[in-house]
Design a protein around this motif. Structure first.
Motif, PDB file in Angstrom:
ATOM      1  N   SER A 107      12.382 -73.845 -79.821  1.00  0.00           N
ATOM      2  CA  SER A 107      11.091 -74.005 -78.991  1.00  0.00           C
ATOM      3  C   SER A 107      11.408 -74.064 -77.769  1.00  0.00           C
ATOM      4  O   SER A 107      10.685 -73.853 -76.708  1.00  0.00           O
ATOM      5  N   ASP A 108      12.838 -74.699 -77.205  1.00  0.00           N
ATOM      6  CA  ASP A 108      12.938 -74.551 -75.819  1.00  0.00           C
ATOM      7  C   ASP A 108      13.177 -73.427 -75.027  1.00  0.00           C
ATOM      8  O   ASP A 108      12.947 -73.074 -73.865  1.00  0.00           O
ATOM      9  N   THR A 109      13.429 -72.372 -75.824  1.00  0.00           N
ATOM     10  CA  THR A 109      13.827 -71.022 -75.259  1.00  0.00           C
ATOM     11  C   THR A 109      12.720 -69.996 -75.871  1.00  0.00           C
ATOM     12  O   THR A 109      12.680 -69.069 -74.831  1.00  0.00           O
ATOM     13  N   ILE A 110      12.190 -69.950 -77.039  1.00  0.00           N
ATOM     14  CA  ILE A 110      11.270 -69.168 -77.445  1.00  0.00           C
ATOM     15  C   ILE A 110       9.807 -69.684 -77.601  1.00  0.00           C
ATOM     16  O   ILE A 110       9.614 -70.935 -78.028  1.00  0.00           O
ATOM     17  N   ALA A 111       8.858 -68.843 -77.258  1.00  0.00           N
ATOM     18  CA  ALA A 111       7.550 -69.237 -77.578  1.00  0.00           C
ATOM     19  C   ALA A 111       7.013 -68.833 -78.628  1.00  0.00           C
ATOM     20  O   ALA A 111       7.360 -67.652 -79.120  1.00  0.00           O
ATOM     21  N   ARG A 170       3.637 -69.051 -81.474  1.00  0.00           N
ATOM     22  CA  ARG A 170       2.322 -69.203 -81.825  1.00  0.00           C
ATOM     23  C   ARG A 170       1.846 -69.607 -83.420  1.00  0.00           C
ATOM     24  O   ARG A 170       2.368 -68.727 -83.946  1.00  0.00           O
ATOM     25  N   GLU A 206      10.341 -64.761 -75.062  1.00  0.00           N
ATOM     26  CA  GLU A 206      11.196 -65.830 -74.409  1.00  0.00           C
ATOM     27  C   GLU A 206      10.698 -66.563 -73.446  1.00  0.00           C
ATOM     28  O   GLU A 206       9.815 -66.292 -72.609  1.00  0.00           O
ATOM     29  N   LYS A 207      11.049 -67.866 -73.356  1.00  0.00           N
ATOM     30  CA  LYS A 207      10.459 -68.948 -72.304  1.00  0.00           C
ATOM     31  C   LYS A 207      11.198 -68.931 -71.129  1.00  0.00           C
ATOM     32  O   LYS A 207      10.730 -68.880 -69.895  1.00  0.00           O
ATOM     33  N   ALA A 208      12.557 -68.578 -71.127  1.00  0.00           N
ATOM     34  CA  ALA A 208      13.433 -68.490 -70.025  1.00  0.00           C
ATOM     35  C   ALA A 208      14.695 -67.591 -70.269  1.00  0.00           C
ATOM     36  O   ALA A 208      14.674 -67.115 -71.451  1.00  0.00           O
TER      37      ALA A 208
END
Length: 53
Positions: free
Chosen positions: A6-10, A12, A34-36
């Motif tokens: 969850s730190d890297t991938i969003a 729902r 991806e979040k980052a």
């Protein structure tokens, strides 16, 4: 998987679904993106190519 990535991938949340052969329902999530751009976390599995059946 959601907790590990969850730190890297969003994700729902989609709710729960009962699966044949399991006593409890599973929580379902949709991968949003991806979040980052920094890459995958060390304990997050690398993405795999989709297999055609």
């Amino acid at each position: 998987m959601v907790a590990r990535c969850s730190d890297t991938i969003a994700f729902r949340p989609l709710g729960e679904a009962q699966v044949k052969g399991r006593a409890t329902a599973l929580e379902l999530y949709e991968v949003v993106g991806e979040k980052a751009q920094s890459g995958w976390l060390p304990d997050c599995p690398e993405p795999q190519e989709a297999r055609q059946i």
